[in-house]
Motif scaffolding. Structure first.
Motif, PDB file in Angstrom:
ATOM      1  N   SER A   1       0.776  -1.347  -0.250  1.00  5.37           N
ATOM      2  CA  SER A   1      -0.196  -0.128  -0.301  1.00  5.37           C
ATOM      3  C   SER A   1       1.060   1.036  -0.548  1.00  5.37           C
ATOM      4  O   SER A   1       2.136   1.592   0.272  1.00  5.37           O
ATOM      5  CB  SER A   1      -1.202  -0.134   1.123  1.00  5.37           C
ATOM      6  OG  SER A   1      -1.982  -1.334   1.242  1.00  5.37           O
ATOM      7  N   LEU A   2       0.583   2.317  -0.404  1.00  2.12           N
ATOM      8  CA  LEU A   2       1.229   3.747  -0.888  1.00  2.12           C
ATOM      9  C   LEU A   2       0.701   4.630  -0.370  1.00  2.12           C
ATOM     10  O   LEU A   2      -1.003   4.857  -0.146  1.00  2.12           O
ATOM     11  CB  LEU A   2       1.018   3.734  -1.931  1.00  2.12           C
ATOM     12  CG  LEU A   2       2.429   2.684  -2.851  1.00  2.12           C
ATOM     13  CD1 LEU A   2       2.430   3.420  -3.875  1.00  2.12           C
ATOM     14  CD2 LEU A   2       3.623   2.712  -2.088  1.00  2.12           C
ATOM     15  N   ALA A   3       0.559   6.276   0.155  1.00  2.00           N
ATOM     16  CA  ALA A   3      -0.007   7.022   0.802  1.00  2.00           C
ATOM     17  C   ALA A   3       1.037   8.129  -0.078  1.00  2.00           C
ATOM     18  O   ALA A   3       2.001   8.533   0.983  1.00  2.00           O
ATOM     19  CB  ALA A   3      -0.625   7.576   2.505  1.00  2.00           C
ATOM     20  N   LEU A   4      -0.155   9.170  -0.540  1.00  2.00           N
ATOM     21  CA  LEU A   4       0.781  10.248  -1.141  1.00  2.00           C
ATOM     22  C   LEU A   4       0.169  11.434  -0.206  1.00  2.00           C
ATOM     23  O   LEU A   4      -0.589  11.567   0.110  1.00  2.00           O
ATOM     24  CB  LEU A   4      -0.030  10.577  -2.097  1.00  2.00           C
ATOM     25  CG  LEU A   4       1.019  10.851  -3.693  1.00  2.00           C
ATOM     26  CD1 LEU A   4       2.470  10.999  -3.553  1.00  2.00           C
ATOM     27  CD2 LEU A   4       0.315  10.858  -5.034  1.00  2.00           C
ATOM     28  N   THR A   5       0.925  12.172   0.440  1.00  2.00           N
ATOM     29  CA  THR A   5       0.748  13.512   1.200  1.00  2.00           C
ATOM     30  C   THR A   5       0.654  14.983   0.379  1.00  2.00           C
ATOM     31  O   THR A   5       1.922  14.819  -0.930  1.00  2.00           O
ATOM     32  CB  THR A   5       2.060  13.656   2.430  1.00  2.00           C
ATOM     33  OG1 THR A   5       2.918  13.919   2.178  1.00  2.00           O
ATOM     34  CG2 THR A   5       1.826  12.442   3.225  1.00  2.00           C
ATOM     35  N   ALA A   6       0.343  15.736   1.385  1.00  2.00           N
ATOM     36  CA  ALA A   6       0.042  17.200   0.740  1.00  2.00           C
ATOM     37  C   ALA A   6       1.781  17.285   0.420  1.00  2.00           C
ATOM     38  O   ALA A   6       2.164  18.198  -0.525  1.00  2.00           O
ATOM     39  CB  ALA A   6      -0.862  17.820   1.553  1.00  2.00           C
TER      40      ALA A   6
END
Length: 1692
Positions: free
Chosen positions: A564-569
């Motif tokens: 899984s990946l999470a992209l931040t602001a």
């Protein structure tokens, strides 16, 4: 190569939505272009197939499609999904072996493999073509519209328009509590209901959701104390000796701890790919980890100490607890001890000791039931305190672990956690941030991944899904040990908590204008590779929040097959899960918690996608064109898929990436807008640079992302460390600290807005790529105001020397070489001082604003000048450029002002130093001096943006300026003096209390100062930014303006504050004046004085209440109509002059809420009752009507009492003194001398009711025994005395009607501009009338539409007082408003009066008297009030009848005089108006029956009663008629008795009795029962039918008011009788009185009029003299005769 594909090098320019595909990351790869008829909008990849959405909403599939019925064509040949034709598809998704599409109306279509129910269609193993799937609420029929779809291997998720998640298919990754799989019908994921889900993603066997953080309104839910499934307590708390034990070790075997949202399930598959030994167990509890270094940590967690110091080996740090061990068991402890042995720390014995203590105490059962009513905030406080205490114990015991600092800022005490800065924004931000589970600010670099792991372990988690606080401080396997001593110690303040991440905070996130940055990531499903991110490999049946990603501003989640990946602001990528092929972008373990992907500094990732064993990242590089990074498995050309899968166990390092690698060909693809990974394939969607538009869009988004990252760095590396310094408050001082906190708050708001905007621009690149998606154009106001507010805060801090004051704190934070400041400010100059570096840093946003303008202009050049898009971009550009220039000027002013304060230090300048104050000019160069100044005096003028300062002193002195005065600019007027022969360059300055002349050194200086002052004044008034010195034409400030000012000079206004309108230094117009002693005036001013309508409140200190006046003023004093409520309870309504009661007025004494004990109405002279007045003493039950002087009854007057006594005569010194007449109720009369109230003294005559009288000398009080010396007479005994009439004539000793109420009429004449009655110009009178109407109407309209808040309050109060203007605004209806408009027009009032003009005058008077805004209407209102006041209540005495009648006649005469003054050509009383002959004809033709109730047409004779009685009498009728009824009571009783007797007879008998001739007897009458036209015979028993219509008409005499109306009724009655008789005789007929009288007598009897005597008397007294001898006169005489006849009728 397939004809549909070709190499990307030979692309045509100018294309959009191009699609390239490739596999792996080898240098030799050349992406292939997939050709489609239209631009591709979206692509999705499965394991071996793909789905494409093209412009126009069509869908293509490509790759291996085994579910298609037709044999598969060439693998890569895109096939149009014809089933969807006619539907406009807006989004597509692909799972491993199935696909989905969302249509424009929110419908879902699924196709592909359906063995696990992933297509949501029961009974089919595969679905060949797109088929609709309905999402229906339980028990509902409506289909739920969908926004987006996500597909996994065996499941599908849909996000609805209501932001709820729906799932179907198989496996725990659905998040449904399903009894069996597959779930064919889509169901709602209940665990996420009530939360706003922003995005969903599906891996092969896990699911992710991006959720907006709950706002403050979402967290007010009560805490949940018991498990929903097994009903066990979630927390146990026990107080044992001096310890409190808290445990949250509950684990639900049914579904996991669903109340926490931590649904847990043992992983069924073996844990593969994780770097852990086979013996490492999985803990049954989520947060089983400890702060103690050697204590066992959760799987996947390194120890905090090892992260900090790097002292422990990974092997040592990865010690695990055996799955089967109970918490606190010996076996567990032995493992722990073994782990501790390898520790390099010196104090090993202490560790063992501590662990032993823990295990001893933790074996105590701790099952005390927790209180159900405990509020979440209480629990939270306890948790915070406990956490803090534990932190201190651990920190003090293990100093060597270097954990103390970590504990300090991660575990603040309760008092710190709940404290905040005083500034509103920061306070709100802090409060909202507490919802986000952020208990304190981090001082470290938030980018460091070590800190991320620590934060996850050490910070207190926030709300869980059910709104309950959980304790995660120590391992839940142990329980928590706290002594009360530690709890007390924990309350010590350690640091100041200041939030710097606003949630909203001025940016309208709540309006959902901008995307949210306050997000959480929730995950559920299988976790054998740690892909859920919770630090373990447990499966989760229910969605659970990944706490370590809270406050990371995740804006997008991506799911690969097992990672899984999470992209931040902030353009960072967190990854977790399977890392078998390096797909996580880093090689660190464990991979079951989110960690940052390893990318070079400056690489900002803005799109990501994940496939089976690889990850694609789309990022900003050094140039505008995006670059692509690949992370994961290498795919070799021609390699067999099966072979790869078989050989994946022996992955060599060379076959996958250690960290993301740049794909060399990405620059050839054009401007990539999104990347897609799936299976082992990669796809990029790109555009060619059309007209430079695409490049400009990318440049804008890239610049915003870069700027946001920079702002975040400044916030975390500069602002936060500075604010967390303990010595900051003492170094800066409270004022400067507050300014810094305000600045930090505004910086946060701006930073947050930039982040939201960057996310919005990124999403526009991914999907739309058009101008309409640019929020900075649609909501430009948000940006402009945020930048403006921020720059004001920077300027204010700059001006007070804030940057200079930060030198010492900066030294403490950054050391002698402030390297972070130099790097972040990107300053080209070397060796800049700290203040200069800080100034450069904090003014960075100004430069970015210019960048906005530049990029918008660049975008605009891509469009036709005539297009809307060009116009929109051009407008936006000009707004940003204008603000840039304005903020540049603001910065210059701040720097100039700051330099000024440095150059002129001293007490005086320090007192003038205000954050908002900016210097414009100062006269230290002698450019400005004071005219006529003393020889040695020194004058210094300083012009600021809010005031002009005049400093004075004596020259030889060391510090010459001993005094200074501040002149606020809002109340300063300046004008050039004319140049005289002396060549003086003067400026005249006017202020409210001073006027002086300044002399400039030259004409240039004069114009410079004049321009500067005028511009500064103009801006001070408009409240605009201080752009003084800017280019452009300067308008002179208005001479009339609104401002506030406090007077300082001696006099009436000393220390009073005026707020309102000004003209040239004087209050003029509406305003409010407040004195320090509590007096307040609200209303109109003229030339500095109260003038016009106003309200005044003055406190009465003795009674502790206020005096309250509402009314008119002149020259600063009460003058004109007004109402004064005294603190004592008295109320005066009436006229004032020079601040005193003068003229006509009414004074009510006593409490306002009850009936007043006394009321006086009459004339006042210089504050005293003088002249005619009526005094009603309610307590005594007496009423006096007569003359007054100096508050005393003096002269002649009348007194009546409630017991029927009547006195008229002389008064002196407030007593009955002199000659008078006294009558009692039984007609006993005394006429003679009086010496006191009701006290006889002297000669007089006492007459009895029977006529006997006493004549002589009397003394004593009436009613309590009289002493008499005199003769007694009985006149009826002597025939000779019969003609002597002893009846006393009343009215001789009372005030004549003409003398009454003179003040009321004088007031009316004054309003008409006359000094005395009839003396004045009638033209002036008409002007005054028009003026009065316009002004009064405007006042009323102001009440509706107040121009300011002050007006609102003022008007409401003034106009609610009906006595002041007798008209509440509610009565100002539309018709009334029209009446007023009609009256404002001056009528034609000159020239001969014809009948037509006479009618016009009559109508005008009716209208004028109908509104109290007209002087005549006001006069009438007052007369009605005084008349009722006189003759109602005690005044209803029959002796007063004649006076009451005379008073009305007097009113008529005096009003008629005013009417003749207004219409001078109107003939006098009794004068004749010539009547045109045709008018006569008209009158004859119109029968009276046409309008039975109207007054008769006015005759040609002019009379006051004909003109004015219709207006006056209806209002005075009730009291007048009561007097008539009392006077005629005896006669009316006799008459009524007779009427009742005679009415018992039937009609024929009564007609016979009255002597009516038989020929006039009606023989039949219309039948009410039979059909129309039929009649019934009159028989002997018939009653009340003869002459019925005439009887009915005559009865109406009681419903009319004026004599003329009553006479009209009599006339119509006669006509009715005549008509009936004529129909009987069937011929014309002339009455003789002998014939008529009996018939009319019959009608009068049958009409049964109760007070006929009163009616007759009223007509007789007030009948118009000109009709007495006409037809009406005869008819009236007949009625009168009937009345007397009935009284004396004898029935034989």
């Amino acid at each position: 190569m397939d004809p549909q594909r070709r190499s990307s090098e030979d692309d045509d320019a100018g294309e959009r939505g191009l699609l390239h595909t490739w596999k792996g990351y080898s240098y030799s790869i050349t992406p292939e272009r997939l050709l489609l008829p239209r631009p591709v909008l979206q692509a999705a990849l499965g394991a071996q197939h793909g789905v494409l959405l093209v412009e126009g909403g069509q869908v293509y599939s490509f790759g291996e499609l085994p579910w298609k019925q037709s044999p598969a064509l060439e693998a890569m040949n895109p096939t149009l999904e014809n089933t969807l034709s006619g539907q406009r598809v807006v989004a597509v998704a692909a799972g491993s072996f199935h696909s989905g599409a969302v249509t424009e109306d929110g419908g879902v279509h699924m196709w592909g493999d359906n063995r696990a129910g992933q297509c949501g269609l029961s009974g089919l193993s595969s679905v060949p073509n797109p088929t609709p799937v309905a999402l229906v609420e339980a028990g509902g029929a409506e289909t739920v519209p969908i926004l987006e779809l996500a597909c996994g291997e065996e499941h599908s998720l849909a996000l609805s328009v209501q932001r709820e998640v729906w799932a179907w298919g198989s496996g725990c990754q659905l998040g449904l509590n399903a009894p069996a799989f597959p779930v064919w019908k889509p169901q709602k994921v209940e665990q996420l209901v009530g939360r706003c889900v922003l995005q969903v993603a599906c891996g092969a066997s896990h699911s992710l959701a991006l959720v907006r953080c709950p706002g403050l309104q979402d967290v007010q839910r009560p805490p949940v104390d018991k498990c929903n499934q097994c009903n066990q307590l979630l927390y146990t708390m026990m107080d044992k000796e001096d310890h409190v034990i808290i445990s949250d070790s509950h684990f639900c075997p049914l579904r996991g701890d669903t109340t926490e949202g931590e649904a847990r399930l043992e992983a069924t598959a073996p844990t593969q790919g994780l770097k852990s030994s086979p013996s490492e167990p999985v803990l049954p509890s989520y947060s089983a980890f400890s702060h103690i270094p050697a204590a066992p940590a959760t799987e996947g967690h390194t120890d905090p100490a090892s992260d900090l110091n790097g002292a422990l080996n990974p092997e040592e740090s990865e010690t695990r607890l055996t799955n089967g061990l109970q918490p606190g068991s010996d076996a567990a402890q032995s493992k722990a001890a073994a782990a501790a042995k390898g520790s390099p720390y010196p104090d090993e014995q202490a560790v063992k000791e501590y662990l032993r203590k823990l295990s001893d105490c933790s074996q105590v059962e701790s099952k005390t039931p927790s209180s159900g009513g405990r509020s979440s905030s209480t629990l939270n406080s306890l948790v915070a305190s406990c956490a803090s205490a534990v932190g201190e114990r651990v920190a003090s015991t293990y100093e060597a672990l270097s954990l103390k600092k970590v504990m300090n800022f991660y575990l603040p005490s309760r008092s710190e956690a709940l404290s905040g800065v005083g500034e509103n924004t920061a306070e709100r931000v802090r409060r909202e941030e507490s919802v986000q589970a952020k208990k304190s600010s981090s001082t470290g670099d938030i980018h460091e991944e070590e800190a991320e792991v620590l934060r996850r372990r050490l910070s207190l988690p926030g709300l869980l899904s059910q709104g309950r606080y959980a304790v995660h401080v120590l391992s839940s396997s142990y329980g928590l040990l706290l002594s009360p001593r530690l709890l007390r110690k924990a309350a010590r303040p350690r640091m100041r908590a200041l939030a710097l991440t606003p949630m909203g905070g001025g940016v309208p996130e709540d309006q959902e204008v901008l995307p949210s940055l306050q997000t959480e990531v929730w995950s559920w499903g299988r976790s054998e590779h740690g892909q859920l991110g919770h630090g373990d490999t447990l499966a989760r049946l229910q969605p659970l929040c990944i706490k370590s990603l809270n406050n990371k501003e995740v804006v997008r989640v991506v799911a690969g097959a097992q990672h899984s990946l999470a992209l931040t602001a902030q353009s960072q990528v967190f990854s977790w899960g399977s890392n078998s092929s390096g797909q996580l972008g880093h090689m660190e373990s464990p991979s079951s918690v989110p960690r940052l992907a390893k990318l070079s500094e400056g690489i900002r990732v803005w799109d990501a996608s994940a496939g089976e064993r690889h990850t694609l990242l789309l990022a900003d590089g050094d140039c505008i064109q995006p670059i692509i990074y690949y992370s994961g498995q290498q795919v070799k050309e021609g390699e067999d898929e099966e072979a790869v899968q078989e050989g994946e166990e022996e992955n060599r390092v060379g076959s996958y990436t250690q960290q993301p690698v740049l794909l060399p060909f990405c620059m050839n693809l054009g401007y990539v807008s999104s990347v897609i990974a799936g299976g082992r394939r990669c796809v990029a969607l790109s555009d060619r640079n059309v007209m430079g538009f695409i490049a400009s869009l990318h440049e804008l988004a890239s610049a915003e992302r870069k700027f946001y990252c920079r702002l975040c760095s400044i916030k975390s590396r500069v602002i936060r460390p500075l604010l967390e310094l303990e010595s900051l408050s003492s170094t800066l001082g409270q004022g400067t600290l507050e300014l810094l906190q305000t600045l930090a708050g505004r910086f946060s708001v701006l930073c947050h807005l930039t982040g939201q905007h960057a996310v919005s621009l990124t999403s526009n690149l991914r999907r739309g790529r058009d101008v309409s998606g640019l929020l900075m154009l649609d909501h430009v106001g948000i940006f402009l105001s945020s930048y403006s507010d921020y720059c004001s805060a920077v300027g204010n801090f700059h001006v007070v020397g804030g940057f200079q004051a930060l030198i010492k704190p900066s030294l403490d934070v950054f050391g002698k070489i402030p390297e972070p400041l130099q790097r972040l400010s990107e300053s080209s100059e070397e060796n800049l001082a700290v203040p200069d570096l800080l100034v450069a840093l904090f003014y960075l946003p100004n430069l970015h604003l210019h960048e906005y303008g530049r990029l918008l202009l660049k975008l605009a050049t891509c469009f036709e000048v005539s297009s809307n898009d060009y116009q929109k971009l051009q407008d936006g550009c000009s707004k940003f450029e204008a603000l840039t220039l304005q903020l540049k000027r603001k910065r210059k002013e701040a720097e100039y002002t700051s330099h000024f304060w440095k150059s002129f230090p001293g007490k005086m300048t320090d007192s003038l130093r205000k954050p908002h104050r900016r210097l414009i000019y100062e006269s230290s160069n002698k450019s400005l001096t004071l005219q006529n100044a003393g020889r040695f005096s020194v004058n210094w003028f300083i012009l600021f943006n809010d005031s002009l300062i005049h400093a004075q002193g004596v020259a030889p002195h060391k510090n010459p300026f001993s005094t200074h005065h501040i002149f606020p600019l809002a109340t300063l007027w300046v004008e050039p003096t004319p140049e005289d022969d002396a060549g003086l360059h003067g400026l005249k300055v006017i202020t409210p209390e001073e006027t002086f002349t300044l002399l400039a050194s030259s004409a240039t200086e004069k114009s410079k100062w004049l321009r500067a002052i005028n511009q500064a004044v103009d801006q001070a008034l408009s409240g605009a930014g201080q752009d003084v010195g800017g280019a452009g034409q300067v308008s002179e400030p208005p001479i009339s303006r609104t401002a506030s000012y406090t007077f300082y000079k001696e006099g009436r206004l000393k220390e009073a504050t005026y707020e309102g309108r000004w003209v040239a230094g004087k209050p003029h117009g509406r305003g409010v004046l407040k004195w320090t002693d509590g007096r307040v005036y609200t209303g109109s001013f003229n030339n500095g004085l109260e003038d016009g309508l106003g309200e005044f409140v003055a406190p009465n200190k003795t009674l502790n209440k206020n005096d309250h006046y509402q009314g008119y003023w002149k020259d600063g004093k009460m003058h004109g109509l007004g109402s004064y409520r005294y603190a004592s309870g008295e109320v005066y309504d009436g006229c004032f002059q020079d601040g005193m009661r003068h003229g006509h007025g009414m004074l009510r004494s006593g409490k306002l809420n009850t009936s007043s004990p006394s009321v006086f109405i009459g004339q006042w002279l210089q504050d005293k009752k003088t002249g005619y007045g009526v005094f009603d003493d309610i307590t005594k039950g007496e009423k006096y009507m007569g003359m007054w002087q100096d508050h005393q009854r003096q002269g002649i007057g009348v007194v009546v009492t409630q017991f029927g006594l009547y006195y008229e005569g002389a008064f002196k010194d407030n007593k009955m003194m002199g000659t008078g007449i006294l009558l009692s109720e039984d007609d006993t009369t005394y006429e003679g001398e009086f010496s006191d109230d009701w006290t006889l003294s002297g000669k007089g005559v006492l007459t009895m009711a029977n006529g006997d009288y006493l004549e002589g000398s009397f003394s004593g009080e009436w009613g309590s025994g009289l002493k008499v010396t005199g003769s007694y007479f009985k006149p009826h005994l002597f025939d000779s005395d019969k003609d002597k009439n002893r009846a006393v004539k009343l009215g001789r000793l009372c005030v004549s009607a003409e003398e009454k109420w003179r003040a009321v009429f004088e007031e009316c004449w004054t309003h008409l501009g006359c000094e005395a009655p009839g003396r004045g110009e009638h033209r002036t009178a008409w002007e005054r009338i028009a003026e009065a109407l316009t002004t009064n109407r405007q006042h009323l309209l102001d009440r509706y539409n107040p121009r300011s808040q002050a007006n609102l309050t003022f008007n409401k109060n003034v106009w609610n007082n009906a006595s002041l203007l007798c008209l509440s605004p509610e009565t100002l209806s539309l018709s009334h408003s029209r009446t007023l408009e009609g009256l404002e027009i001056v009528p034609d009032h000159e020239g001969p009066v014809t009948m037509e003009r006479y009618h016009f005058i009559r109508l005008y008077l009716l209208k004028a008297c109908d509104t109290p805004l007209h002087p005549l209407g006001r006069l009438l209102e007052t007369l009605v009030a005084v008349y009722r006041m006189t003759y109602v209540g005690v005044g209803a005495n029959r002796r007063l009848l004649q006076q009451a009648v005379n008073e009305i006649k007097s009113y008529l005469n005096r009003i008629f005089q005013i009417v003749r003054f207004l219409f001078p050509d109107l003939p006098a009383e009794g004068g004749v108006i010539p009547e045109p002959t045709e008018d006569l004809q008209d009158q004859k033709q119109q029968t009276p029956s046409d309008s039975p109730m109207e007054s008769p047409k006015p005759s040609r004779v002019v009379s006051s009663s004909a003109l004015l009685l219709p207006v006056l009498l209806p209002r005075l009728y009730p009291p007048l008629f009561t007097l008539y009824a009392l006077e005629k009571e005896k006669e009316d009783d006799v008459y009524w008795e007779c009427v009742l007797r005679l009415n018992k007879q039937p009609d024929l008998a009564l007609l016979a009795f009255l002597g009516v001739q038989q020929k006039f007897w009606p023989v039949s009458f219309p039948s009410s029962l039979s059909s129309l036209g039929e009649t019934q015979q009159v028989i002997s028993s018939t009653k009340d039918v003869c002459f019925a219509s005439a009887v009915e008409t005559l009865q109406q005499i009681s419903t009319t008011f004026t004599p003329s109306d009553k006479l009209q009724v009599i006339q119509i009655t006669f006509e009715e009788i005549t008509q009936e008789v004529q129909s009987l005789l069937k011929q014309d007929f002339l009455w003789s009185m002998d014939d008529l009288f009996p018939v009319f007598l019959y009608v009068v009897l049958r009409a049964r009029i109760r007070n006929l005597g009163s009616e007759v008397s009223l007509i007789e007294d007030l009948m118009d003299p000109c009709v007495q001898h006409g037809e009406h006169g005869i008819m009236f005489t007949t009625l009168k005769a009937c009345y007397y006849q009935i009284q004396h009728e004898k029935i034989t």
